[in-house]
Scaffold this motif. Structure first.
Motif, PDB file in Angstrom:
ATOM      1  N   VAL A   1       0.859  -1.190   0.000  1.00  0.00           N
ATOM      2  CA  VAL A   1       0.000   0.000   0.000  1.00  0.00           C
ATOM      3  C   VAL A   1       0.891   1.233   0.000  1.00  0.00           C
ATOM      4  N   SER A   2       0.724   2.078  -1.014  1.00  0.00           N
ATOM      5  CA  SER A   2       1.541   3.289  -1.096  1.00  0.00           C
ATOM      6  C   SER A   2       0.803   4.513  -0.551  1.00  0.00           C
ATOM      7  N   GLY A   3      -0.497   4.481  -0.544  1.00  0.00           N
ATOM      8  CA  GLY A   3      -1.280   5.607  -0.041  1.00  0.00           C
ATOM      9  C   GLY A   3      -1.261   5.659   1.479  1.00  0.00           C
ATOM     10  N   THR A   4      -1.635   6.810   2.014  1.00  0.00           N
ATOM     11  CA  THR A   4      -1.653   6.976   3.463  1.00  0.00           C
ATOM     12  C   THR A   4      -2.960   7.638   3.895  1.00  0.00           C
ATOM     13  N   MET A   5      -3.258   7.464   5.180  1.00  0.00           N
ATOM     14  CA  MET A   5      -4.421   8.127   5.772  1.00  0.00           C
ATOM     15  C   MET A   5      -4.065   8.496   7.204  1.00  0.00           C
ATOM     16  N   PRO A   6      -4.765   9.458   7.802  1.00  0.00           N
ATOM     17  CA  PRO A   6      -4.425   9.890   9.167  1.00  0.00           C
ATOM     18  C   PRO A   6      -4.575   8.738  10.175  1.00  0.00           C
ATOM     19  N   GLU A   7      -3.665   8.705  11.133  1.00  0.00           N
ATOM     20  CA  GLU A   7      -3.756   7.680  12.173  1.00  0.00           C
ATOM     21  C   GLU A   7      -5.014   7.874  13.015  1.00  0.00           C
ATOM     22  N   ASP A   8      -5.550   9.092  13.003  1.00  0.00           N
ATOM     23  CA  ASP A   8      -6.753   9.389  13.778  1.00  0.00           C
ATOM     24  C   ASP A   8      -7.957   8.570  13.279  1.00  0.00           C
ATOM     25  N   ASN A   9      -7.843   8.067  12.039  1.00  0.00           N
ATOM     26  CA  ASN A   9      -8.935   7.209  11.538  1.00  0.00           C
ATOM     27  C   ASN A   9      -9.144   5.990  12.424  1.00  0.00           C
ATOM     28  N   MET A  10      -8.059   5.498  12.983  1.00  0.00           N
ATOM     29  CA  MET A  10      -8.160   4.334  13.862  1.00  0.00           C
ATOM     30  C   MET A  10      -8.973   4.680  15.107  1.00  0.00           C
ATOM     31  N   ARG A  11      -8.736   5.863  15.652  1.00  0.00           N
ATOM     32  CA  ARG A  11      -9.490   6.290  16.839  1.00  0.00           C
ATOM     33  C   ARG A  11     -10.985   6.415  16.518  1.00  0.00           C
ATOM     34  N   LYS A  12     -11.279   7.025  15.364  1.00  0.00           N
ATOM     35  CA  LYS A  12     -12.688   7.198  14.986  1.00  0.00           C
ATOM     36  C   LYS A  12     -13.396   5.839  14.864  1.00  0.00           C
ATOM     37  N   LEU A  13     -12.677   4.898  14.290  1.00  0.00           N
ATOM     38  CA  LEU A  13     -13.282   3.581  14.093  1.00  0.00           C
ATOM     39  C   LEU A  13     -13.488   2.845  15.423  1.00  0.00           C
ATOM     40  N   SER A  14     -12.521   2.957  16.317  1.00  0.00           N
ATOM     41  CA  SER A  14     -12.627   2.253  17.598  1.00  0.00           C
ATOM     42  C   SER A  14     -13.700   2.863  18.485  1.00  0.00           C
ATOM     43  N   GLU A  15     -13.962   4.145  18.327  1.00  0.00           N
ATOM     44  CA  GLU A  15     -14.989   4.798  19.147  1.00  0.00           C
ATOM     45  C   GLU A  15     -16.383   4.699  18.523  1.00  0.00           C
ATOM     46  N   SER A  16     -16.464   4.151  17.321  1.00  0.00           N
ATOM     47  CA  SER A  16     -17.765   4.060  16.644  1.00  0.00           C
ATOM     48  C   SER A  16     -18.552   2.857  17.164  1.00  0.00           C
ATOM     49  N   LYS A  17     -19.804   2.748  16.715  1.00  0.00           N
ATOM     50  CA  LYS A  17     -20.672   1.633  17.115  1.00  0.00           C
ATOM     51  C   LYS A  17     -20.699   0.533  16.051  1.00  0.00           C
ATOM     52  N   ILE A  18     -19.734   0.514  15.188  1.00  0.00           N
ATOM     53  CA  ILE A  18     -19.748  -0.455  14.086  1.00  0.00           C
ATOM     54  C   ILE A  18     -19.693  -1.896  14.617  1.00  0.00           C
ATOM     55  N   VAL A  19     -20.509  -2.772  14.012  1.00  0.00           N
ATOM     56  CA  VAL A  19     -20.556  -4.178  14.453  1.00  0.00           C
ATOM     57  C   VAL A  19     -20.215  -5.146  13.321  1.00  0.00           C
ATOM     58  N   THR A  20     -20.097  -4.631  12.104  1.00  0.00           N
ATOM     59  CA  THR A  20     -19.849  -5.535  10.975  1.00  0.00           C
ATOM     60  C   THR A  20     -18.387  -5.935  10.853  1.00  0.00           C
TER      61      THR A  20
END
Length: 426
Positions: free
Chosen positions: A97-116
């Protein structure tokens, strides 16, 4: 001479008439009780069959869930959440993977209510040359799985790599000759080999894993991620990946989702389909049993009234024939002072007695037929569950009523006969 003595004399001298009348009542009551008992046996048997099937479906469901858990865990991380700007063709060609995204995305995902998805693992990975070993490797940094705040902690699929430690893929170890416990330099920073993975037959064999922070520093990717790995849930949906994409897109707009491990997922889908088929089979069995009970009830609703009416008519005919044959005796009784009401009572009380005796015999005959033909398992104790005091009481009321009503008109005819006319004709 009392009226009861006259009734006993009547039964004794007209035994055949009495027995035929009693037999009619027994047949009517026996038919009614047998029909009711068999219908009750049908309902009990249906409940037992459905309970057995429900237990089998529950057992199959539990085994399925366990199998699915093992399958999905065996898959490892099968969902990749990639940056929006990642060229998927490049990724499929190079596996990096050559693209990047903010590490903060991980925090958003862990704090979400996602169940899938669950078991989420952030990572950076880049193809580099290990200068100290002059070896091309895929340098991967991970920090261990990030827990989802709204869900209970799960046993991680992959243990984190501590700071200062290094895990080697099979080919890397084979070419460098390093082993667990060795200390080594990587891009000018010291590490200790913590573990060597066995051969996996994929890009992991050429990978070196270190702690996420150290990898970000070495690669100049502070606060950035290349991907988030995850494990999809075992959800019964028609298009699981589409749902994951929809859920993740609401939290991390623009990211891309890739699913890995189609063969194992195909097995998982087949098991889900098998579970759905088992549930559908249970529902079909319920519908079939209900239709069977309804057919039996409809048949009984026609047969029982016909039998009861036939038996009532037969009792009436027997009573009428008895009155006709005993016309002379009735005339003599009236001539010696027996009142017409007493004559009427003789025939009605006799009919009531036939009804009571016939009810008792008919009930137990019908009950025996129901127990024998009901085909309930011995474990269900059919003799006990099919006995009904309510139906016994119904028989004791119904049969005397049927018998007395059937004999009512013949009894009236007997009571209204003129003794002078009868004796004159006799």
């Amino acid at each position: 001479m009392s009226i009861f003595h006259l009734i006993l004399q009547e039964m004794q001298h007209r035994k055949m008439n009495f027995l035929l009348g009693l037999l009619s009542v027994i047949v009517a009551v026996g038919c009614l009780i047998a029909a009711l008992t068999l219908l009750q046996a049908d309902e009990i048997q249906t409940a037992l069959i459905l309970q057995q099937k429900e237990d089998e479906v529950k057992q199959a469901g539990a085994e399925l869930n366990d199998a699915m858990r093992k399958i999905t865990k065996g898959l490892g991380f099968n969902i990749l959440i990639l940056p929006a700007d990642q060229d998927l063709e490049e990724f499929h060609l190079t596996g990096v993977v050559s693209g990047t995204m903010p590490e903060d995305n991980m925090r958003k995902l862990s704090e979400s209510k996602i169940v899938t998805i669950n078991h989420m693992l952030p990572m950076v990975a880049k193809k580099v040359t290990w200068p100290e070993k002059e070896l091309d490797i895929i340098l991967t940094g991970t920090r261990g799985e990030v827990p989802q705040l709204h869900r209970a902690l799960k046993k991680p699929l992959q243990q984190p790599v501590p700071a200062g430690a290094m895990v080697l893929g099979y080919q890397v170890q084979k070419k460098t000759g390093l082993k667990a416990g060795d200390e080594v330099q990587l891009m000018g920073k010291g590490f200790k080999v913590a573990k060597v993975f066995p051969e996996r037959g994929n890009a992991d064999d050429s990978t070196v894993w270190i702690n996420l922070r150290e990898a970000q520093q070495l690669l100049g990717m502070e606060n950035l991620l290349n991907a988030i790995l995850a494990l999809e849930c075992n959800c019964a949906t028609e298009d699981r990946v589409a749902e994951i994409r929809k859920d993740v897109a609401e939290i991390l707009p623009g990211t891309q989702i890739i699913e890995r491990g189609p063969p194992a997922l195909a097995r998982a889908e087949a098991r889900n389909t098998a579970a759905a088929t088992a549930v559908a089979s249970l529902e079909q069995e319920k519908a079939n049993r209900i239709k069977l009970i309804e057919r039996h009830a409809s048949f009984a609703a026609i047969l029982v009234p016909l039998v009861v009416l036939g038996c009532g008519a037969w009792i009436g005919f027997l009573s009428l024939e008895n009155v006709r044959r005993r016309a002379t005796e009735i005339g003599i009784l009236r001539a010696i002072g027996v009142r017409s009401s007493q004559v009427f009572g003789i025939f009605i009380i006799k009919a009531l007695l036939i009804g009571l005796v016939g009810a008792l015999i008919g009930y137990f005959l019908g009950y025996w037929i129901g127990v024998t033909w009901g085909d309930l398992p011995a474990a269900a104790d059919p003799a006990q569950v099919l006995f009904s005091g309510r139906w016994l009481l119904l028989s004791l009321v119904f049969a005397p009523l049927l018998s007395s009503l059937s004999s009512w008109i013949p009894a009236l005819l007997a009571a209204r006969q003129d003794p002078a006319t009868i004796l004159q004709e006799g």
